[in-house]
Design an enzyme around this catalytic site. Structure first.
Site, PDB file in Angstrom:
ATOM      1  N   GLU A  63      51.914  44.707  57.547  1.00 17.94           N
ATOM      2  CA  GLU A  63      50.635  44.071  57.206  1.00 17.94           C
ATOM      3  C   GLU A  63      50.430  43.992  55.703  1.00 17.94           C
ATOM      4  O   GLU A  63      49.920  42.992  55.178  1.00 17.94           O
ATOM      5  CB  GLU A  63      49.482  44.850  57.853  1.00 17.94           C
ATOM      6  CG  GLU A  63      48.094  44.313  57.558  1.00 17.94           C
ATOM      7  CD  GLU A  63      47.837  42.949  58.190  1.00 17.94           C
ATOM      8  OE1 GLU A  63      47.891  41.938  57.449  1.00 17.94           O
ATOM      9  OE2 GLU A  63      47.606  42.889  59.402  1.00 17.94           O
ATOM     10  N   ALA A  69      47.718  43.206  50.574  1.00 17.43           N
ATOM     11  CA  ALA A  69      47.496  44.661  50.515  1.00 17.43           C
ATOM     12  C   ALA A  69      46.847  45.154  51.812  1.00 17.43           C
ATOM     13  O   ALA A  69      47.457  45.063  52.874  1.00 17.43           O
ATOM     14  CB  ALA A  69      46.677  45.032  49.286  1.00 17.43           C
ATOM     15  N   LYS A  93      55.383  35.835  50.114  1.00 15.29           N
ATOM     16  CA  LYS A  93      54.203  36.034  50.952  1.00 15.29           C
ATOM     17  C   LYS A  93      53.911  34.809  51.818  1.00 15.29           C
ATOM     18  O   LYS A  93      53.594  34.948  53.011  1.00 15.29           O
ATOM     19  CB  LYS A  93      52.991  36.374  50.082  1.00 15.29           C
ATOM     20  CG  LYS A  93      53.081  37.748  49.439  1.00 15.29           C
ATOM     21  CD  LYS A  93      51.899  38.015  48.512  1.00 15.29           C
ATOM     22  CE  LYS A  93      51.999  39.397  47.891  1.00 15.29           C
ATOM     23  NZ  LYS A  93      50.888  39.675  46.955  1.00 15.29           N
ATOM     24  N   THR A 149      58.639  50.977  48.712  1.00 15.82           N
ATOM     25  CA  THR A 149      59.420  50.624  47.530  1.00 15.82           C
ATOM     26  C   THR A 149      59.444  49.107  47.383  1.00 15.82           C
ATOM     27  O   THR A 149      58.972  48.375  48.252  1.00 15.82           O
ATOM     28  CB  THR A 149      60.873  51.112  47.655  1.00 15.82           C
ATOM     29  OG1 THR A 149      61.571  50.291  48.615  1.00 15.82           O
ATOM     30  CG2 THR A 149      60.936  52.569  48.124  1.00 15.82           C
ATOM     31  N   VAL A 198      51.347  41.116  52.671  1.00 21.95           N
ATOM     32  CA  VAL A 198      50.463  40.046  52.182  1.00 21.95           C
ATOM     33  C   VAL A 198      49.034  40.574  52.147  1.00 21.95           C
ATOM     34  O   VAL A 198      48.505  41.019  53.165  1.00 21.95           O
ATOM     35  CB  VAL A 198      50.524  38.803  53.088  1.00 21.95           C
ATOM     36  CG1 VAL A 198      49.650  37.684  52.508  1.00 21.95           C
ATOM     37  CG2 VAL A 198      51.947  38.316  53.263  1.00 21.95           C
ATOM     38  N   ASP A 213      56.990  36.577  44.137  1.00 16.60           N
ATOM     39  CA  ASP A 213      56.252  37.417  45.084  1.00 16.60           C
ATOM     40  C   ASP A 213      55.350  36.560  45.976  1.00 16.60           C
ATOM     41  O   ASP A 213      55.256  36.778  47.192  1.00 16.60           O
ATOM     42  CB  ASP A 213      55.423  38.436  44.300  1.00 16.60           C
ATOM     43  CG  ASP A 213      54.783  39.481  45.204  1.00 16.60           C
ATOM     44  OD1 ASP A 213      55.532  40.153  45.933  1.00 16.60           O
ATOM     45  OD2 ASP A 213      53.547  39.597  45.187  1.00 16.60           O
ATOM     46  N   GLU A 258      54.136  44.326  40.143  1.00 18.98           N
ATOM     47  CA  GLU A 258      55.373  45.003  40.478  1.00 18.98           C
ATOM     48  C   GLU A 258      55.893  45.682  39.211  1.00 18.98           C
ATOM     49  O   GLU A 258      55.445  45.362  38.091  1.00 18.98           O
ATOM     50  CB  GLU A 258      56.410  43.987  40.990  1.00 18.98           C
ATOM     51  CG  GLU A 258      56.008  43.251  42.254  1.00 18.98           C
ATOM     52  CD  GLU A 258      56.032  44.125  43.484  1.00 18.98           C
ATOM     53  OE1 GLU A 258      56.591  45.237  43.426  1.00 18.98           O
ATOM     54  OE2 GLU A 258      55.459  43.721  44.516  1.00 18.98           O
ATOM     55  N   LEU A 262      44.225  43.825  53.366  1.00 15.41           N
ATOM     56  CA  LEU A 262      43.485  42.798  54.105  1.00 15.41           C
ATOM     57  C   LEU A 262      44.165  42.519  55.455  1.00 15.41           C
ATOM     58  O   LEU A 262      45.391  42.493  55.549  1.00 15.41           O
ATOM     59  CB  LEU A 262      43.419  41.501  53.301  1.00 15.41           C
ATOM     60  CG  LEU A 262      42.592  41.533  52.007  1.00 15.41           C
ATOM     61  CD1 LEU A 262      42.696  40.189  51.294  1.00 15.41           C
ATOM     62  CD2 LEU A 262      41.133  41.859  52.295  1.00 15.41           C
ATOM     63  N   GLY A 305      46.332  46.615  44.182  1.00 15.67           N
ATOM     64  CA  GLY A 305      45.878  47.957  43.826  1.00 15.67           C
ATOM     65  C   GLY A 305      46.502  48.999  44.724  1.00 15.67           C
ATOM     66  O   GLY A 305      46.633  48.806  45.936  1.00 15.67           O
TER      67      GLY A 305
END
Length: 814
Positions: free
Chosen positions: A608, A613, A684, A557, A611, A680, A669, A615, A798
């Site tokens: 993880e 997604a 990060k 969420t 930051v 955001d 978002e 990666l 994504g």
């Protein structure tokens, strides 16, 4: 010669007794057999209940006896041919008249002694064994009823056997009676004056073992309602396995700590005579069952199996006697155990500190009051002089025991046992291990018993598959993709990683559902209609109360409420995988506390996907730091949304249209302002700096916003209206960059302990220039990567790639 014993469930009613009859006939074809039978299921308890009611002047005892009489009369009608029923119906009525007379006397005298209790309870086995004998004889079997020939002392309700006198009695009887089938009641015996006595809990099993011992039987078979001893209680562990062979000592240990299929006293008589004991299933007579003997075949230990079973015992209390006056004083332990012995209190487990400062014992909870009174009385002077402290009592506990002869001299067994329990948040209150190394017993909270038994069973008997229980909070784009990936990938995980992921709980902002067996795909698609009302706190409390092993909470969420439950979950050793960035970017002390809580409770807090997604950015930082490197600066494009927007905004379409496209394709978002305002990205860079070892706060990040202030007001619809209104502003930003031969990128930077985010003009020679679509890039400069920085680059937004990153964290957590 064989001895067969059939328990209460095996003779519960006429249909079951017919199954017993078939087994007896088959076994007697090649063997002369003695058959020991229990009372019909529940009869002994009801007889005691009737007598107790009578002792309290409760006339309900008459109705209880009437119901029992009807039960036995119906049994005669079902089993005995009509032509022979009359005498057996009279037999039942006569003996229930005797029982009623005894209860009437109890009613008048208001006295229910142990001697009377033995007399009354003896009728259960007496009646069942006679009726079964009559059934066998009516069908032509060479059957004969034998009264109990077991001789005991006069310790009513728990009599001690005189084996020598019993052997004489049985030898004489068997010499005089050559019938192929001898039926005898279990549980009951007689003292020297012919008074009825009973052999205590598990008395029918014990009867069979005594008889097998004194007649030197070839084998003792205990027929029950399960196919032998199991590696654990199947009511607690769905994957419990039958034990094919087990040694006497292993069986003794398992039965002592709650393996209800066999009671500990049963083993001793046959063990002394080296008589094989086999546990069989009345309702599946062809099943192999469990063989208990001195010599277990080597195949029993194939694959180097360490243990044979996990057993448990509930309703346990711990009593601790401690004080400086105990140190170096002989006789303290003897005094303690003597006073308990006088009260007939059984000590289940003992542990003592090496300093002799304390002794802790485990007893049944029902004995706590009597035990405390006995100890207080025995140590009265020591208590007054404060040489010892008042008895410390802990209740609501249970004992779990890992049993196996192959544990002996094997290093690492205890570490493996305590490690898996600790990783699941199970606190151990006391430990006992004998020098024989056949048993490691632990005392834990009663509420943890199911979890503990399953954890140990999985660790020692199901190493091929690890069961993981997932609680997923969030069913938006990422949550939906994650759930689909779990369903589609689970078979692969079972086969290749020996992990079974089970979605045990699912919640969104409206509804939540739970299933210990796993939420199916059909349940998942309909849970919004069928679930219960949801909140983060309710979801957390359900997870804690269910207390399942290998639990993982997954937060997919963007809620500010959900991270508030992280700490209480971590304190119960529930692993947390968070896609939500709020916790890791909140106040530094809160972030640090969550990391410490996870470490202190042997669980994982993984994020993880906060930051980049999917990666491996945070993982890369962790590897650098753990290997002794130090990060000196970070430069990054961390918003897949903003990179997508500025890569696609070329003036041919409005800035508002490009942002809407990004939202529709799932890159933003739910409120795009979190991305476009740099909030955001600021979160990060804070997370990366903290993972790199810098105690930085969110409020210290310098944020150079490119959005007009009006865009930040009102609803999401108002935001889009404002974007359209300020199209010239965005076009000017674009044209200014073009005029310098550069492009726009929203960049996060961290250097010398300071962080900032903002829109930058990027020249073609920069590593940030050739960044397309929704890609992210992070450039690390470190003590080792100074001249040539370390670069991590790839798709950074994504639902699909973010879900796969969460999925990877889930697998890391287990």
């Amino acid at each position: 010669m064989k001895v067969l014993k059939f328990g209460g469930t095996s003779v519960a009613h006429s249909q079951n007794i017919m199954l017993v009859e078939n087994i007896i006939k088959k076994e007697s074809q090649n063997n002369r057999i003695i058959v020991v039978v229990s009372a019909l299921q529940g009869v002994t308890d009801q007889l005691i209940k009737a007598a107790e009611a009578a002792s309290h002047n409760n006339e309900n005892y008459l109705q209880i006896l009437k119901n029992l009489e009807e039960k036995h009369l119906d049994l005669v009608k079902d089993l005995i041919p009509f032509s022979e029923q009359s005498s057996w119906l009279s037999f039942v009525k006569k003996h229930f008249n005797d029982i009623e007379d005894i209860c009437n006397s109890i009613f008048i005298l208001k006295e229910f002694t142990d001697r009377i209790k033995d007399k009354i309870t003896s009728y259960g086995e007496f009646l069942s064994s006679n009726i079964i004998t009559a059934r066998l004889k009516s069908n032509g079997s060479d059957a004969f009823w034998m009264d109990s020939h077991i001789v005991t002392d006069s310790n009513f309700t728990n009599a001690k056997v005189n084996f020598e006198a019993t052997e004489d009695n049985l030898s004489q009887f068997l010499n005089e009676n050559k019938n192929q089938i001898i039926i005898t009641p279990g549980f009951i015996a007689k003292d020297a004056k012919e008074n009825a006595t009973t052999l205590g809990r598990g008395g029918s099993d014990y009867t069979a073992s005594i008889i097998a011992s004194v007649i030197h039987a070839d084998e003792l078979e205990i027929w029950t309602d399960v196919s032998g001893m199991m590696t654990s209680d199947p009511r607690l562990v769905s994957n419990a396995k039958p034990i094919v062979e087990i040694s006497y000592s292993e069986a003794m240990e398992l039965s002592h700590f709650g393996a209800k299929v066999l009671y500990p006293p049963t083993i001793q008589p046959v063990m002394v005579k080296n008589i094989n004991l086999r546990i069989k299933n009345t309702f599946d007579p062809e099943a192999q069952g469990t063989l208990i003997s001195h010599h277990v075949k080597k195949s029993h230990f194939e694959n180097e199996q360490i243990a044979v079973g996990v057993s448990n015992m509930s309703h346990v209390a711990l009593l601790t006697v401690e004080g400086s006056g105990m140190i170096g004083i002989p006789g303290v332990s003897a005094k303690l155990f003597q006073c308990l012995s006088q009260e007939k209190i059984n000590v289940i487990l003992i542990t003592q500190s090496s300093s002799e400062h304390s002794i802790t014992i485990a007893i049944s909870e029902k004995d706590v009051f009597n035990a405390k009174s006995a100890i207080d009385s025995a140590f009265e002077d020591d208590l007054k002089l404060k040489r010892i402290d008042p008895v410390k009592i802990e209740t609501d506990l249970a004992i779990v025991a890992l049993v196996g002869e192959n544990m002996k001299s094997r290093s690492g067994v205890s570490a493996k046992m305590f490690g898996c329990l600790g990783n699941n948040g199970i606190n151990i209150r006391a430990i006992a291990q004998g020098s024989s190394e056949k048993n490691i017993s632990i005392v834990i909270s009663e509420k943890d018993i199911t979890k503990a038994v399953n954890v140990l069973h999985e660790e020692f008997f199901e190493s091929e598959i690890k069961q993981v229980h997932l609680y997923i909070c969030g069913t938006g784009n990422v949550g939906m993709k994650l759930i689909q990936q779990i369903y589609s990938q689970n078979e692969y995980l079972k086969e290749h990683l020996s992990v079974n992921l089970r979605i045990a709980g699912l919640s969104n902002s409206r509804k939540m559902i739970f299933s210990e067996k796993g939420i199916s795909e059909n349940e998942f698609t309909s849970f919004d209609q069928n679930g219960q009302e949801a909140s983060a706190e309710k979801f957390a409390q359900e997870i804690i109360s269910r207390n399942l092993r290998n639990s993982v909470f997954v937060d997919v969420t963007a809620s500010s409420e959900v991270p508030n439950i992280y700490e209480q979950l971590l304190k119960r050793s529930v692993n947390i995988v968070a896609c939500n960035k709020i916790a890791a970017s909140s106040d530094f002390e809160k972030y640090k506390n969550l990391k410490n809580t996870a470490r202190n409770h042997s669980c994982q807090f993984l994020f993880e996907t906060n930051v980049g997604a999917g990666l491996p950015i945070i993982g890369t930082i962790n590897d650098l730091i753990r290997s002794g490197d130090k990060i000196t600066s970070i430069q990054a494009v961390l918003s897949g949304t903003l990179n997508f927007v500025f890569n696609n905004y070329d003036g041919s379409r409005t800035f508002s249209e490009i942002v809407a496209q990004a939202q529709n394709e799932g890159y933003t978002e739910p409120d795009p302002r979190l991305d476009l305002a740099g909030i955001d990205v600021a979160r990060k860079i804070i997370i990366l700096a903290r993972e790199a070892g810098y105690p930085i706060e969110f409020t210290s990040v310098e944020n150079e916003s490119f959005l007009p202030e009006e865009c930040m007001k009102g609803s999401v619809n108002d935001f889009y209206d404002a974007l359209s209104k300020y199209e010239d502003h965005f076009r000017n930003l674009l044209e200014e960059a073009k005029s310098k031969g550069k492009i726009l990128k929203y960049v996060a930077e961290f250097k010398e302990g300071k962080a900032k985010v903002g829109l930058k003009h990027i020249a073609p020679e920069s590593d940030l220039f050739h960044l397309y679509g929704k890609d992210n890039i992070v450039i690390f400069k470190t003590l080792r990567y100074y001249e040539q920085p370390l670069v991590v680059k790839g798709a950074g937004a994504g639902a699909e790639v973010t879900a796969s990153g969460v999925f990877a964290d889930i697998l890391r957590s287990v």
